[in-house]
Scaffold this motif. Structure first.
Motif, PDB file in Angstrom:
ATOM      1  N   PHE A  31       1.643   3.020   0.461  1.00  0.00           N
ATOM      2  CA  PHE A  31       2.878   3.723   0.105  1.00  0.00           C
ATOM      3  C   PHE A  31       3.459   3.143  -1.184  1.00  0.00           C
ATOM      4  N   GLU A  32       3.464   1.832  -1.317  1.00  0.00           N
ATOM      5  CA  GLU A  32       3.956   1.181  -2.532  1.00  0.00           C
ATOM      6  C   GLU A  32       3.173   1.656  -3.755  1.00  0.00           C
ATOM      7  N   PHE A  50      14.393  -2.243   0.039  1.00  0.00           N
ATOM      8  CA  PHE A  50      13.185  -2.585   0.793  1.00  0.00           C
ATOM      9  C   PHE A  50      11.975  -2.508  -0.126  1.00  0.00           C
ATOM     10  N   GLU A  51      11.162  -3.539  -0.101  1.00  0.00           N
ATOM     11  CA  GLU A  51       9.937  -3.583  -0.905  1.00  0.00           C
ATOM     12  C   GLU A  51       8.738  -3.368   0.018  1.00  0.00           C
ATOM     13  N   PRO A  52       8.249  -2.129   0.135  1.00  0.00           N
ATOM     14  CA  PRO A  52       7.149  -1.892   1.070  1.00  0.00           C
ATOM     15  C   PRO A  52       5.881  -2.664   0.727  1.00  0.00           C
ATOM     16  N   GLY A  53       5.617  -2.874  -0.545  1.00  0.00           N
ATOM     17  CA  GLY A  53       4.412  -3.612  -0.937  1.00  0.00           C
ATOM     18  C   GLY A  53       4.461  -5.062  -0.501  1.00  0.00           C
ATOM     19  N   TRP A  54       5.574  -5.730  -0.793  1.00  0.00           N
ATOM     20  CA  TRP A  54       5.716  -7.139  -0.392  1.00  0.00           C
ATOM     21  C   TRP A  54       5.707  -7.275   1.126  1.00  0.00           C
ATOM     22  N   TYR A  55       6.396  -6.351   1.814  1.00  0.00           N
ATOM     23  CA  TYR A  55       6.392  -6.366   3.274  1.00  0.00           C
ATOM     24  C   TYR A  55       4.964  -6.224   3.803  1.00  0.00           C
ATOM     25  N   GLY A  56       4.246  -5.241   3.274  1.00  0.00           N
ATOM     26  CA  GLY A  56       2.896  -4.976   3.749  1.00  0.00           C
ATOM     27  C   GLY A  56       1.961  -6.149   3.541  1.00  0.00           C
ATOM     28  N   VAL A  57       1.997  -6.724   2.350  1.00  0.00           N
ATOM     29  CA  VAL A  57       1.115  -7.866   2.056  1.00  0.00           C
ATOM     30  C   VAL A  57       1.468  -9.056   2.949  1.00  0.00           C
ATOM     31  N   LEU A  58       2.753  -9.347   3.080  1.00  0.00           N
ATOM     32  CA  LEU A  58       3.180 -10.485   3.894  1.00  0.00           C
ATOM     33  C   LEU A  58       2.763 -10.315   5.350  1.00  0.00           C
ATOM     34  N   VAL A  59       3.059  -9.157   5.942  1.00  0.00           N
ATOM     35  CA  VAL A  59       2.712  -8.928   7.348  1.00  0.00           C
ATOM     36  C   VAL A  59       1.198  -8.912   7.533  1.00  0.00           C
ATOM     37  N   PHE A  60       0.474  -8.256   6.612  1.00  0.00           N
ATOM     38  CA  PHE A  60      -0.974  -8.178   6.727  1.00  0.00           C
ATOM     39  C   PHE A  60      -1.592  -9.573   6.754  1.00  0.00           C
ATOM     40  N   PHE A  61      -1.177 -10.438   5.835  1.00  0.00           N
ATOM     41  CA  PHE A  61      -1.769 -11.771   5.785  1.00  0.00           C
ATOM     42  C   PHE A  61      -1.298 -12.667   6.927  1.00  0.00           C
ATOM     43  N   LEU A  62      -0.055 -12.527   7.382  1.00  0.00           N
ATOM     44  CA  LEU A  62       0.399 -13.308   8.528  1.00  0.00           C
ATOM     45  C   LEU A  62      -0.396 -12.944   9.782  1.00  0.00           C
ATOM     46  N   VAL A  63      -0.570 -11.656  10.017  1.00  0.00           N
ATOM     47  CA  VAL A  63      -1.315 -11.219  11.196  1.00  0.00           C
ATOM     48  C   VAL A  63      -2.794 -11.585  11.051  1.00  0.00           C
ATOM     49  N   SER A  64      -3.343 -11.402   9.844  1.00  0.00           N
ATOM     50  CA  SER A  64      -4.752 -11.755   9.624  1.00  0.00           C
ATOM     51  C   SER A  64      -4.983 -13.245   9.843  1.00  0.00           C
ATOM     52  N   GLY A  65      -3.996 -14.055   9.504  1.00  0.00           N
ATOM     53  CA  GLY A  65      -4.117 -15.490   9.727  1.00  0.00           C
ATOM     54  C   GLY A  65      -4.270 -15.841  11.195  1.00  0.00           C
TER      55      GLY A  65
END
Length: 130
Positions: A31-32, A50-65
């Motif tokens: 979306f970003e 709201f920054e959808p890109g920053w949110y997406g990257v942060l959540v994606f990497f936290l969950v992937s971790g």
């Protein structure tokens, strides 16, 4: 014997929930990237709160971790994990590179400015997915 399927089913449900969260994060990043073209008039008001890109990257990497080590533990073999990961990720990378190549042949000049300034580091970063 009855407890093994129940434990596996609960673990699978938990991972499916985390995969769904990771999917939502990936959609936020898409979306970003598409915001400028799909909804240019809404881009600045939304990004002001709201920054959808920053949110997406942060959540994606936290969950992937969490998911990646759990996946490694579930496989039980580092070699099998990396082979599986390679076969899952790199074909899609190839499709994306081919798609960008086709877009460039069609006249699209939308590569990020860093590709001109840092072609070697960008290539290494993309090939290693860092």
């Amino acid at each position: 014997m009855l407890t093994i399927p129940v434990v596996t089913q609960q673990a699978g449900r938990r991972m499916a929930w985390l995969d769904a969260l990771r999917g939502i994060a990936a959609v936020a990043v898409v979306f970003e990237h598409a915001f400028k073209f799909l909804l240019p008039e809404a881009r600045l008001p939304v990004k002001a709160v709201f920054e959808p890109g920053w949110y997406g990257v942060l959540v994606f990497f936290l969950v992937s971790g969490y998911i990646v080590p759990a996946s490694l533990e579930r496989r039980g073999s580092v070699r099998a994990f990396w082979i599986s990961r390679f076969l899952r990720l790199y074909p899609l990378l190839g499709v994306c590179v081919a798609g960008v190549g086709l877009l460039m042949l069609a006249g699209w000049d939308g590569l990020h400015i860093w590709w001109g300034a840092r072609p070697i580091s960008m290539t290494v970063a993309h090939l290693t997915m860092l």
